[in-house]
Scaffold this motif. Sequence first.
Motif, short mmCIF file in Angstrom:
data_model
loop_
_atom_site.label_atom_id
_atom_site.label_comp_id
_atom_site.label_asym_id
_atom_site.label_seq_id
_atom_site.Cartn_x
_atom_site.Cartn_y
_atom_site.Cartn_z
N ASP B 65 0.85 -1.19 0.00
CA ASP B 65 0.00 0.00 0.00
C ASP B 65 0.88 1.24 0.00
O ASP B 65 2.11 1.16 -0.01
N MET B 66 0.22 2.38 0.01
CA MET B 66 0.94 3.64 -0.13
C MET B 66 1.86 3.95 1.04
O MET B 66 2.87 4.64 0.88
N ASN B 67 1.55 3.44 2.23
CA ASN B 67 2.30 3.88 3.42
C ASN B 67 3.77 3.46 3.40
O ASN B 67 4.64 4.32 3.61
N LEU B 70 5.58 5.56 0.89
CA LEU B 70 5.89 6.92 1.37
C LEU B 70 7.09 6.88 2.32
O LEU B 70 7.94 7.78 2.30
N ARG B 74 10.51 8.97 1.87
CA ARG B 74 11.06 9.84 2.93
C ARG B 74 12.50 9.46 3.24
O ARG B 74 13.36 10.32 3.42
N MET B 98 -0.50 7.93 -5.47
CA MET B 98 -0.93 8.53 -4.20
C MET B 98 0.28 8.89 -3.35
O MET B 98 0.30 9.91 -2.66
N GLU B 101 1.67 12.14 -4.46
CA GLU B 101 0.82 13.26 -4.01
C GLU B 101 1.10 13.57 -2.54
O GLU B 101 1.21 14.72 -2.13
N MET B 102 1.19 12.50 -1.75
CA MET B 102 1.48 12.66 -0.32
C MET B 102 2.83 13.34 -0.11
O MET B 102 2.98 14.23 0.71
N GLU B 104 4.46 15.22 -2.09
CA GLU B 104 4.45 16.62 -2.48
C GLU B 104 3.83 17.50 -1.39
O GLU B 104 4.27 18.62 -1.18
N GLU B 106 4.28 16.98 1.61
CA GLU B 106 5.36 17.11 2.59
C GLU B 106 6.57 17.83 1.99
O GLU B 106 7.68 17.78 2.53
#
Lengths: 202, 314
Positions: B65-67, B70, B74, B98, B101-102, B104, B106
């Motif tokens: 998933d996206m988490n 991300l 990071r 996604m 997008e997240m 960006e 941040e």
Amino acid sequence: MALTTETLRRGIARVQSKIDTIGPEMNELDGRLGDGDLGVTLINGFHNMAKVADTLPDDVGMALFGCAKAMTQVSGSSFGTLMATALMAAGKQAKGESDVEWSRFPELLASAQEAMILRGGASLGDKTLLDSTDAVIAATREQNTPNGLQEAALKAASDALDAFRDKPNRIGRARIFGDRTIGMDDPGMVAFLRLIQCFDDG
Amino acid sequence: MCLAYPDVYAVDGETARILRRTRAAKGKVGVVSGGGFGHIPVFAGYVGDGLLDACAVGDVFASPDMNPMLEAVRFADTGAGVLCIVGNYGGDRMNFDMTCEMAEMEDIATARVIVSDDVASAGPDEAEKRRGVAGLVYVFKIAGAAAKAGMDLAATTAAAQKASNACRSIGVAMSSCTVPQAGKPTFEIGDMEIEIGMGIHGEPGVWRGPLQPVDAVTDTLLDHLDRDRPLGQGDRVSVLVNGLGATPVEELFLIYRRLHKRMSNAGVEIVHPMVGNYATSMEMAGASVTIMKLDGELEQLLSVPADCPFWRNL
């Protein structure tokens, strides 16, 4: 009076307190047309949002992104992904703001709707959640109080459900059932109405 | 993987869903990827200096998933932005969309390159619909080398996109794999049958027929690649003869022998050949051939040393 992260927290808590009764109804509805996980998605999603609610930042945009993240942590279903998409799109509009005027609600919802169309590939008129959001956007344009918004949204979502009941589903797994979906309510549209109803008593 | 190579890999992330370099790089564009397990060394095996900085991992054949994606972004961000290399699959693409997008939100600059090198999965007129297979390895390498060389996000992305555009792949399977959750083979195939063009998750191919000698099978694969992008006198290419999991490396070298002969006859020069299991499909028997057509920049970036248990410097 505006939308803040605190308002958002209260909203999540409100939905969370009712989602365990909405969920099974949604599973049942979705089971007739789709894969039957809509209720599970909503239940897990809102419980997880409630779990992170206290840690959401004051920036309403970032808080909405936090909600989207919480949604994706517990659900890979298409409805979960679309909800996360919607929350992120609305979040982008509110980035850097700690209070958002209620009159901007239709604008945020319109961004969410546009993003869901792009990601999900459905069009207006396909008998999906989008037909409900579209009706709600139109109906809430003149509203600037939470109660006014809720009443207008409730009527619009309810009318949309009535208007589309006798049309066939045109996208997703439900499309396969074609004309047999005439007379049936779209689960996503019902879910949206139930979420609005969570705020019935102010 | 971390236990075997503790100097190279570390597990990280809230749900332990990312594999990353042991130490963050400094002052360079980050390069990340992500995808399901079942293809080792793709995706996470290619974390290392001069390759990926971090990689999000999902269940067998399922996008993370996206988490974790991300979290990988990071970790990889040192202020110069992050390039995400994505195989052309619905879940991977949507989750990376996604993620970007997240990121960006941040204030992390991101870019994406979608790898779609499998010529059997769509015609040249619909090349953007092709699946990403072993060509991913080349794109990881070129992007990693570009970032290591100090190129900025736009230049790193352009180099990775060029590598992706230069890759063509096709596979052949002799047996299916079994996804653990499903518990039965993804497709049925007879003991004396082969299928040309199946995907690395067992997606259907373009031709099925009786087992043939290795030279004939290799010719069929190369003919498909050549029809899609003809090569000629003076072209320079890198080739990857890849095992899908259950094929002896000996047989891969037989494929390479035929491929080498065909290339020599056509006046095509092979640079940095690779023969081995680089992008697998669990216990599927079979192989794939990837050809990356080189220009000066790609050839130079390919030759930059990288440090990873699954990459051999020449």
